[in-house]
Motif scaffolding. Sequence first.
Motif, PDB file in Angstrom:
ATOM      1  N   ALA A 154       0.747  -1.212   0.101  1.00 31.75           N
ATOM      2  CA  ALA A 154      -0.022   0.278  -0.306  1.00 31.75           C
ATOM      3  C   ALA A 154       0.851   1.138   0.159  1.00 31.75           C
ATOM      4  O   ALA A 154       0.447   2.239  -0.384  1.00 31.75           O
ATOM      5  CB  ALA A 154      -0.759   0.168   1.262  1.00 31.75           C
ATOM      6  N   ALA A 155       2.246   1.135   0.237  1.00 31.46           N
ATOM      7  CA  ALA A 155       2.487   2.201   0.727  1.00 31.46           C
ATOM      8  C   ALA A 155       3.631   2.403  -0.944  1.00 31.46           C
ATOM      9  O   ALA A 155       3.667   3.883  -1.058  1.00 31.46           O
ATOM     10  CB  ALA A 155       3.809   2.112   2.162  1.00 31.46           C
ATOM     11  N   LEU A 156       4.050   1.803  -1.271  1.00 29.34           N
ATOM     12  CA  LEU A 156       4.396   1.765  -2.839  1.00 29.34           C
ATOM     13  C   LEU A 156       3.806   1.954  -4.001  1.00 29.34           C
ATOM     14  O   LEU A 156       3.632   2.727  -4.806  1.00 29.34           O
ATOM     15  CB  LEU A 156       4.869   0.420  -2.966  1.00 29.34           C
ATOM     16  CG  LEU A 156       6.199  -0.266  -2.156  1.00 29.34           C
ATOM     17  CD1 LEU A 156       7.228  -0.746  -2.541  1.00 29.34           C
ATOM     18  CD2 LEU A 156       7.516   1.181  -2.135  1.00 29.34           C
ATOM     19  N   ASP A 181      -2.908   3.413  -5.299  1.00 24.25           N
ATOM     20  CA  ASP A 181      -3.470   2.697  -5.526  1.00 24.25           C
ATOM     21  C   ASP A 181      -4.703   2.449  -6.152  1.00 24.25           C
ATOM     22  O   ASP A 181      -5.276   1.797  -6.555  1.00 24.25           O
ATOM     23  CB  ASP A 181      -3.086   3.993  -7.506  1.00 24.25           C
ATOM     24  CG  ASP A 181      -2.157   3.416  -7.744  1.00 24.25           C
ATOM     25  OD1 ASP A 181      -1.535   2.877  -7.004  1.00 24.25           O
ATOM     26  OD2 ASP A 181      -2.183   3.756  -9.258  1.00 24.25           O
ATOM     27  N   GLY A 182      -3.870   1.150  -5.349  1.00 22.34           N
ATOM     28  CA  GLY A 182      -4.219  -0.108  -5.595  1.00 22.34           C
ATOM     29  C   GLY A 182      -5.308  -0.777  -4.935  1.00 22.34           C
ATOM     30  O   GLY A 182      -5.091  -0.124  -3.627  1.00 22.34           O
ATOM     31  N   PRO A 183      -6.467  -1.568  -4.928  1.00 26.16           N
ATOM     32  CA  PRO A 183      -7.777  -2.049  -4.450  1.00 26.16           C
ATOM     33  C   PRO A 183      -6.431  -2.805  -2.384  1.00 26.16           C
ATOM     34  O   PRO A 183      -7.295  -2.344  -2.103  1.00 26.16           O
ATOM     35  CB  PRO A 183      -7.685  -3.385  -5.017  1.00 26.16           C
ATOM     36  CG  PRO A 183      -6.725  -3.816  -5.798  1.00 26.16           C
ATOM     37  CD  PRO A 183      -5.729  -2.758  -5.707  1.00 26.16           C
ATOM     38  N   TRP A 184      -5.714  -2.909  -2.584  1.00 26.06           N
ATOM     39  CA  TRP A 184      -5.779  -3.149  -0.685  1.00 26.06           C
ATOM     40  C   TRP A 184      -5.276  -2.061   0.005  1.00 26.06           C
ATOM     41  O   TRP A 184      -5.027  -2.079   0.709  1.00 26.06           O
ATOM     42  CB  TRP A 184      -4.233  -4.097  -0.914  1.00 26.06           C
ATOM     43  CG  TRP A 184      -2.719  -3.140  -2.567  1.00 26.06           C
ATOM     44  CD1 TRP A 184      -2.321  -1.862  -2.185  1.00 26.06           C
ATOM     45  CD2 TRP A 184      -2.148  -3.817  -3.280  1.00 26.06           C
ATOM     46  NE1 TRP A 184      -2.042  -2.102  -3.556  1.00 26.06           N
ATOM     47  CE2 TRP A 184      -2.122  -2.511  -4.341  1.00 26.06           C
ATOM     48  CE3 TRP A 184      -3.165  -4.914  -4.054  1.00 26.06           C
ATOM     49  CZ2 TRP A 184      -2.112  -3.011  -5.407  1.00 26.06           C
ATOM     50  CZ3 TRP A 184      -2.419  -4.507  -5.282  1.00 26.06           C
ATOM     51  CH2 TRP A 184      -2.240  -3.999  -6.470  1.00 26.06           C
ATOM     52  N   ALA A 185      -5.001  -0.999  -0.729  1.00 28.33           N
ATOM     53  CA  ALA A 185      -5.742   0.601  -0.114  1.00 28.33           C
ATOM     54  C   ALA A 185      -6.789   1.018   0.403  1.00 28.33           C
ATOM     55  O   ALA A 185      -7.588   1.444  -0.726  1.00 28.33           O
ATOM     56  CB  ALA A 185      -4.273   1.197  -0.466  1.00 28.33           C
ATOM     57  N   VAL A 186      -7.104   0.738   1.570  1.00 31.06           N
ATOM     58  CA  VAL A 186      -7.819   1.680   2.370  1.00 31.06           C
ATOM     59  C   VAL A 186      -8.521   2.880   3.135  1.00 31.06           C
ATOM     60  O   VAL A 186      -7.452   2.612   4.038  1.00 31.06           O
ATOM     61  CB  VAL A 186      -8.990   0.763   3.306  1.00 31.06           C
ATOM     62  CG1 VAL A 186     -10.240   1.563   3.134  1.00 31.06           C
ATOM     63  CG2 VAL A 186      -9.208  -0.496   2.058  1.00 31.06           C
ATOM     64  N   ALA A 232      -2.339  -1.008   4.018  1.00 35.22           N
ATOM     65  CA  ALA A 232      -3.551  -1.701   3.250  1.00 35.22           C
ATOM     66  C   ALA A 232      -4.974  -1.751   4.349  1.00 35.22           C
ATOM     67  O   ALA A 232      -4.935  -2.111   5.159  1.00 35.22           O
ATOM     68  CB  ALA A 232      -2.024  -2.183   3.978  1.00 35.22           C
ATOM     69  N   ALA A 233      -5.790  -2.677   3.535  1.00 35.15           N
ATOM     70  CA  ALA A 233      -6.625  -3.558   3.939  1.00 35.15           C
ATOM     71  C   ALA A 233      -6.551  -4.970   4.352  1.00 35.15           C
ATOM     72  O   ALA A 233      -6.251  -5.452   4.334  1.00 35.15           O
ATOM     73  CB  ALA A 233      -7.305  -3.507   2.821  1.00 35.15           C
ATOM     74  N   GLY A 234      -6.446  -4.500   6.263  1.00 34.20           N
ATOM     75  CA  GLY A 234      -6.896  -6.027   6.862  1.00 34.20           C
ATOM     76  C   GLY A 234      -5.318  -6.115   7.431  1.00 34.20           C
ATOM     77  O   GLY A 234      -5.252  -6.913   8.279  1.00 34.20           O
TER      78      GLY A 234
END
Length: 208
Positions: free
Chosen positions: A144-146, A149-154, A158-160
């Motif tokens: 998520a840090a890198l 804009d991905g779905p893993w970032a909320v 990072a999601a969860g």
Amino acid sequence: MSTTRHATARVLCVDAADRVLLMRWRDPVGGKLIWEPPGGGVEAGESLLVAARRELVEETGLDPGGVIDRWAPVQRDMWWNGLHYTGTEHYCAARFDREQPPLGQDGLQPDELASLDATAWVPWDEVRALADPVEPPQLLAVLAALLPDGPWAVGGHAAGAGAPDEGEGAPDRGEGAPDRGEGAPDRGEGAPDRGEGAPDAGAGAAVD
């Protein structure tokens, strides 16, 4: 017991369907299995970017042009091959425009091939459900840090999967010249990566 190693660069590879490439390694002492992104040691005279691209080709055969020159330092603390390894590794991401691009391990040494148990493109939202441990445990926070804009970032996290420590800046942009330091073991010694340590790549955010 700890050991001092060279600087390390690792690559979080993401395919067109947001799968993450992980490699499963078997510890020569006790047989423990762990999943880990490709990567390894920075050789003399190499930048982090050059090392990351070289390691990616050696371990996966993937196109090194997909590597993005943006970095997140990650603290590591683990046991491998009977030794305790601590230190900082530097992570970048790589994007690929097809699903599950084919892999090859022609660049791996015989002892590395002996420790390599499997490779897999894992859907990002199934990473935490893998039966064997994932290293680093905060892998989705690093992703998520890198790639925010991905779905893993909320909401920037990072999601969860936890998030970088508060008060820390954005990941480094640029290659930098890594210093030597302490880090994870050499995969050539039956360890999860082939070189290792703590490069000083500037003022990037550590992902704990």
